[in-house]
Design an enzyme around this catalytic site. Structure first.
Site, PDB file in Angstrom:
ATOM      1  N   GLU A   1       0.809  -1.218   0.000  1.00 46.92           N
ATOM      2  CA  GLU A   1       0.000   0.000   0.000  1.00 46.92           C
ATOM      3  C   GLU A   1       0.843   1.271   0.000  1.00 46.92           C
ATOM      4  O   GLU A   1       0.493   2.260   0.636  1.00 46.92           O
ATOM      5  CB  GLU A   1      -1.002  -0.004   1.163  1.00 46.92           C
ATOM      6  CG  GLU A   1      -2.114  -1.019   0.982  1.00 46.92           C
ATOM      7  CD  GLU A   1      -3.339  -0.761   1.843  1.00 46.92           C
ATOM      8  OE1 GLU A   1      -3.423   0.307   2.477  1.00 46.92           O
ATOM      9  OE2 GLU A   1      -4.215  -1.645   1.885  1.00 46.92           O
TER      10      GLU A   1
ATOM     11  N   HIS B   1      -1.938  -1.537  10.481  1.00 45.78           N
ATOM     12  CA  HIS B   1      -1.438  -2.912  10.464  1.00 45.78           C
ATOM     13  C   HIS B   1      -0.221  -3.028  11.375  1.00 45.78           C
ATOM     14  O   HIS B   1       0.521  -2.051  11.565  1.00 45.78           O
ATOM     15  CB  HIS B   1      -1.020  -3.337   9.053  1.00 45.78           C
ATOM     16  CG  HIS B   1      -2.167  -3.624   8.141  1.00 45.78           C
ATOM     17  ND1 HIS B   1      -2.419  -4.877   7.637  1.00 45.78           N
ATOM     18  CD2 HIS B   1      -3.133  -2.814   7.645  1.00 45.78           C
ATOM     19  CE1 HIS B   1      -3.489  -4.833   6.864  1.00 45.78           C
ATOM     20  NE2 HIS B   1      -3.940  -3.591   6.840  1.00 45.78           N
TER      21      HIS B   1
END
Length: 660
Positions: free
Chosen positions: A367, A644
């Site tokens: 990402e 995350h």
């Protein structure tokens, strides 16, 4: 295979691409700002709740018409730019390979020595993280913001954590034979060149020095002894210090001793001041350094995960002070190492760490979608990693079935030279995922050579699968394609034959955000995929069941800015307890699953959704060598910067030979 160092084959196309993007960018930036102003994060909501004058609401009322007017005015230029930009993508290369030319700025690269496979083995460390570097308006839907500042801080924290010397403390005890928690997340700084024995019970076998960012590190080969057991440095194990402590029964220190060394350590003087500041970053809450925040090693306050620094000058040194500092840290690690290896049946060490592992060799990120953020991140990572592959993916309609607005978001950084690289785009993306060129990046790196001039290589693959819940079939199809591409890449890049091997394979690692966990009932098909028959998951006990020490890697976005978890140390403490995990991790889904876990006390399956994976295989590795997991960690150093948890794994490649 030729590695692409520029996105286009010639300078004319590069200039034309820059011109077209220059026409598009004002419209893109204004739209991003406009949408972002209407998507507040929880931190901003709390700030506005305390604002009696509604200043922010007034700003939106004033700026919205201005943004709209400028956006409309920029649309014709953006349309012209798009008409130029789109066809250029057919000539664009699938990635950019960046190699640091000035090695004086790469702390990590200067530590490497050529591995000749003459000793008993060598360890390699791998890290993976989803950093959520989307355009700011889209990142806000994950409750993170200020993408450009986050990118710089993420890179700074990673390189600061990885550039620390690796300290291994062994406590001789009948009940504890594991490496202490210092192995992954400790720091010590004796002056380079000092190889004197600390005392009869503590032995330092390698000298090293940590001076912070932009400073070289010195390590020596002196005082390395033959390994009588596990824990001694292997050939090529860089910047490692071994401290062996002959503890008392059960390895515990008495309260009197603990109080004494505590007092002496506190009296040793203040920690080193910050080496680097960033006014832009300090304005945002998730980049703010607080007392006890170990996210950056240059913070003024020492973390409980940092070893007390020891500086040995040219003059006389009080050896008792040095001993007490090391013993002080050893006592702390003895108390906290309970969390690292609770399960004695496990063959390797595991922990929740506030730092990225020392001597990190390879890093795979997902990402990294925003191009400007990718440049800032690359600039920071190049202080430690010499080789970086970024801007991976395709745009427009080139190479995939649907139009792609952003790249794959994959980024790879390495301390070892990249020999080959290849990228493949998943053609079956659905929904919002179809707008990104999600795929898989395959790399071959050279990590050494044998005395017979045979290359020693390793394979690393990084991927990001379909994210939408319920798309089980799509993810299984992508896993099928991933296995096929892995096999094709190995065959196309191999220059060896069984009879006359020109190169020896040391490891084969697969990592990334797979967007399914091993405990959810909805992910049964992925859990039973054939990929897991070829690649081993250190955290997995079997389909549908994780090992007891494994925890989830997906944080509850609503709690990112809570004081309890907004710093690496705080997040580490919270995740060490079951109640803390229930409050701040997303758990495996069920029919009665709610979007937020806050305050939920019911019994939940597993320890959270673990969707970020580190896998390895022994298939294809040189037959006379053995690959084993040495350490595995869940990392909290990016607390407040992403939703995350990064993961790291250290593999030991054993050659079966004795040290000369």
């Amino acid at each position: 295979m030729v590695l692409y160092t520029s996105p286009f084959p010639n300078s004319f196309l590069s200039v034309l691409h820059s011109f077209s993007w220059g026409l598009i960018f004002p419209c893109y930036w204004l739209a991003d700002r406009l949408v972002g102003s209407f998507v507040p994060t929880t931190y901003e909501k709390r700030q506005r709740a305390d604002d009696p004058c509604y200043f922010h609401a007034l700003c939106i009322i004033i700026t919205t018409p201005i943004y709209l007017a400028l956006l409309v005015a920029s649309l014709p230029f953006a349309l012209i730019g798009f008409l130029l930009w789109s066809p250029l993508q057919s000539a664009r290369r699938p990635y950019i390979y960046s190699r640091l030319k000035d090695k004086n700025h790469a702390n990590g690269a200067t530590l490497l020595t050529e591995w000749k496979a003459a000793g008993s083995g060598k360890s390699f460390c791998f890290g993976s993280a989803n950093v959520c570097l989307l355009p700011d308006s889209l990142a806000r839907f994950n409750n993170v913001f200020n993408t450009q500042a986050r990118a710089k801080e993420i890179g700074r924290r990673i390189r600061n954590g990885a550039s620390r010397p690796q300290i291994k403390i062994y406590i001789d005890s009948p009940t504890n034979t594991s490496i202490s928690a210092a192995s992954f997340s400790s720091l010590v700084s004796p002056q380079a060149g000092d190889n004197r024995t600390v005392n009869a019970g503590i032995k330092r076998t390698t000298s090293m020095e940590y001076k912070g960012d932009n400073c070289g590190s010195n390590n020596g080969e002196e005082n390395r002894e033959d390994k009588g057991g596990s824990g001694e440095p292997h050939e090529g194990e860089e910047n490692t210090c071994i401290v062996r402590i002959n503890g008392e029964e059960n390895g515990h220190m008495s309260d009197t001793e603990t109080d004494t060394v505590n007092g002496q350590a506190r009296a040793s003087g203040p920690a080193e001041p910050s080496l680097e500041g960033d006014a832009e970053i300090s304005k945002t809450p998730n980049h703010k350094q607080k007392e006890g925040d170990s996210g950056s090693l240059d913070s003024c306050s020492a973390s409980r995960e940092s070893l007390v620094k020891v500086r040995v000058g040219d003059g006389a040194v009080d050896q008792s002070t040095v001993n007490n500092k090391l013993l002080y840290k050893a006592s702390i690690m003895k108390k906290t190492s309970v969390r690292k290896k609770k399960h004695t049946d496990e063959t390797f060490d595991h922990e929740i760490s506030a730092f990225f592992p020392a001597n990190l060799d390879f890093l795979c990120l997902q990402e990294v979608f925003d191009k400007r953020a990718a440049e800032k991140l690359k600039e920071q990572l190049h202080h430690y990693f010499e080789y970086i592959v970024y801007d991976v993916g395709v745009y427009s309609c080139h190479g995939c079935c649907s139009f792609k607005f952003v790249n794959s978001g994959l980024l790879f950084a390495s301390r070892y030279p990249v020999m080959d690289a290849a990228y493949h785009c998943y053609p079956n993306g659905r929904g919002m995922d179809s707008l990104a060129s999600k795929g898989a990046l395959f790399l071959k790196v050279q990590v050494g050579s044998t005395p017979q001039d045979q290359r020693i290589v390793g394979y690393i693959s990084c991927t990001h699968l379909q994210a939408i819940a319920g798309d089980t079939t799509v993810r299984c199809e992508q896993l099928d394609m991933l296995q096929d591409w892995l096999s094709e890449f190995r065959k196309s890049t191999s220059s060896s034959s069984t009879a006359n091997p020109e190169e020896l394979v040391a490891f084969d690692v697969l990592c990334g955000d797979l967007n399914f966990d091993n405990c959810s009932s909805e992910d049964k098909l992925e859990q039973q995929h054939s990929l897991f028959t070829h690649y081993k998951d250190p955290c997995r006990a079997g389909p549908g069941e994780d090992k007891p020490w494994a925890i989830g890697t997906l944080l509850d976005p609503e709690g990112l800015y809570d004081e309890e978890v907004c710093t690496p140390d705080n997040l580490q403490k919270v995740l060490e307890s079951e109640e803390g995990r229930k409050g701040y991790l997303v758990y495996p889904t069920s029919k009665n699953h709610s979007s937020s876990q806050k305050g939920r006390k019911a019994s939940l399956k597993g320890n959270g959704r673990r969707i970020d994976y580190m896998l390895y295989t022994e298939e294809g590795v040189y037959l006379e060598w053995k690959v084993e997991v040495e350490e595995f960690s869940f990392i909290t150093q990016l607390a407040g910067l992403t939703d995350h948890l990064p993961v790291a794994m250290r593999l030991m490649v054993s050659t079966g030979e004795d040290d000369p």
